[in-house]
Design an enzyme around this catalytic site. Structure first.
Site, PDB file in Angstrom:
ATOM      1  N   ASN A  17      59.899 -15.604  21.436  1.00 47.63           N
ATOM      2  CA  ASN A  17      60.650 -16.569  20.615  1.00 47.63           C
ATOM      3  C   ASN A  17      60.888 -16.014  19.218  1.00 47.63           C
ATOM      4  OD1 ASN A  17      61.294 -19.306  21.912  1.00 47.63           O
ATOM      5  ND2 ASN A  17      59.234 -18.849  22.675  1.00 47.63           N
ATOM      6  N   HIS A 112      57.699 -26.125  22.860  1.00 47.08           N
ATOM      7  CA  HIS A 112      56.747 -26.391  23.945  1.00 47.08           C
ATOM      8  C   HIS A 112      57.471 -26.198  25.280  1.00 47.08           C
ATOM      9  CE1 HIS A 112      53.316 -28.132  25.941  1.00 47.08           C
ATOM     10  NE2 HIS A 112      54.138 -28.915  26.622  1.00 47.08           N
ATOM     11  N   ASP A 144      53.397 -33.290  14.215  1.00 50.50           N
ATOM     12  CA  ASP A 144      52.641 -34.338  13.532  1.00 50.50           C
ATOM     13  C   ASP A 144      51.162 -34.083  13.832  1.00 50.50           C
ATOM     14  OD1 ASP A 144      52.255 -35.157  16.110  1.00 50.50           O
ATOM     15  OD2 ASP A 144      53.397 -37.025  15.951  1.00 50.50           O
TER      16      ASP A 144
HETATM   17  C1  GRF Z   1      56.317 -20.191  24.776  1.00 49.01           C
HETATM   18  O1  GRF Z   1      56.381 -20.571  26.124  1.00 49.01           O
HETATM   19  C2  GRF Z   1      56.281 -21.416  23.879  1.00 49.01           C
HETATM   20  O2  GRF Z   1      56.992 -22.492  24.414  1.00 49.01           O
HETATM   21  C3  GRF Z   1      54.809 -21.734  23.831  1.00 49.01           C
HETATM   22  O3  GRF Z   1      54.178 -20.482  23.787  1.00 49.01           O
HETATM   23  C4  GRF Z   1      54.999 -19.510  24.418  1.00 49.01           C
HETATM   24  C5  GRF Z   1      55.191 -18.400  23.434  1.00 49.01           C
HETATM   25  O4  GRF Z   1      55.883 -17.324  24.004  1.00 49.01           O
HETATM   26  N1  GRF Z   1      54.512 -22.589  22.702  1.00 49.01           N
HETATM   27  P1  GRF Z   1      56.353 -16.113  23.094  1.00 49.01           P
HETATM   28  O5  GRF Z   1      55.097 -15.573  22.415  1.00 49.01           O
HETATM   29  O6  GRF Z   1      57.349 -16.630  22.127  1.00 49.01           O
HETATM   30  O7  GRF Z   1      56.925 -15.127  24.061  1.00 49.01           O
END
Ligand code: GRF
Length: 220
Positions: A17, A112, A144
């Site tokens: 991400n 999430h 939150d």
């Molecule tokens: C993702 O699935 C996100 O939704 C969750 O943790 C994971 C992180 O993945 N909160 P990355 O490290 O961004 O590949």
């Protein structure tokens, strides 16, 4: 040139991400810049991704703090020192305290890998499969005091296929995460996101979504 929104990205893991956000900042499709990437995990792949992009990094190891609160104070201090305006949790595996939330009210977002409020917490792709859900997806929400409970900004839906493993479903969801997280950041950068209680309003409103999905399909 418009002023760019200064992001602080917090990540504990591989950082796909983070990478999607780096890429969208670099190609100019979001009006934001990453001021700092902070991790609690010295081995986080996110650190390499930030290094390769020339972004400052900081490792604040939670194991060096006996109180959760003190760890959060150190993180908030680092974010404030770098002028961060929006805190982006991207696979950050720590629960954050009131001290942190109060320092950035409605300025901390999380992604999430489920369609909240279904399946908060951990291992949620496996949970969706075990439950027999026909759809899952991902959610970007404000943070939150609860676990994955804050007001919802944007969601994407994916089907759950009969033979899916948790990894298959996670990969399908991640593809959408990489689209909706930068989009949420851009909406905030444009000043279009208003929060009142649980309701998040986008102003001016986005076009209404008129597609419904059915799984299994109606016609075979
Ligand atoms: C993702 O699935 C996100 O939704 C969750 O943790 C994971 C992180 O993945 N909160 P990355 O490290 O961004 O590949």
């Amino acid at each position: 040139m418009t002023k760019k929104l200064r992001l602080g990205v917090l990540a504990s893991g591989g950082g796909t991400n983070l990478q999607a956000i780096i890429d969208r900042c670099q190609d100019g499709s979001i009006d934001a810049e990453i001021a700092v990437v902070i991790t609690n995990n010295p081995g986080a792949g996110a650190l390499d991704r930030a290094d390769r992009a020339g972004i400052s990094t900081l490792c604040i190891n939670h194991r060096d703090f006996s109180q959760r609160e003190d760890f959060d104070k150190a993180v908030v201090g680092a974010l404030q020192d770098t002028g961060v305006e929006l805190v982006v949790l991207a696979g950050f595996m720590r629960i954050i305290t009131r001290t942190f939330i109060d320092a950035y009210p409605n300025r901390i977002i999380n992604i999430h890998p489920a369609l909240l409020p279904a399946f908060p917490g951990l291992h949620v792709q496996q949970q969706a499969i075990d439950y027999g859900a026909r759809f899952s997806g991902c959610t970007v929400h404000f943070v939150d005091g609860g676990v994955d409970t804050g007001p919802i900004i944007i969601q994407a839906v994916v089907p759950v296929h009969p033979e899916d493993t948790a990894d298959d479903l996670a990969a399908r969801i991640l593809e959408q995460e990489h689209k909706i997280y930068p989009r949420a950041i851009q909406l905030i950068a444009e000043g279009r996101v208003c929060v009142a209680g649980r309701q998040v309003t986008i102003k001016p409103p986005c076009a209404a979504v008129d597609a419904s999905m059915v799984n299994p399909p109606l016609d075979n």
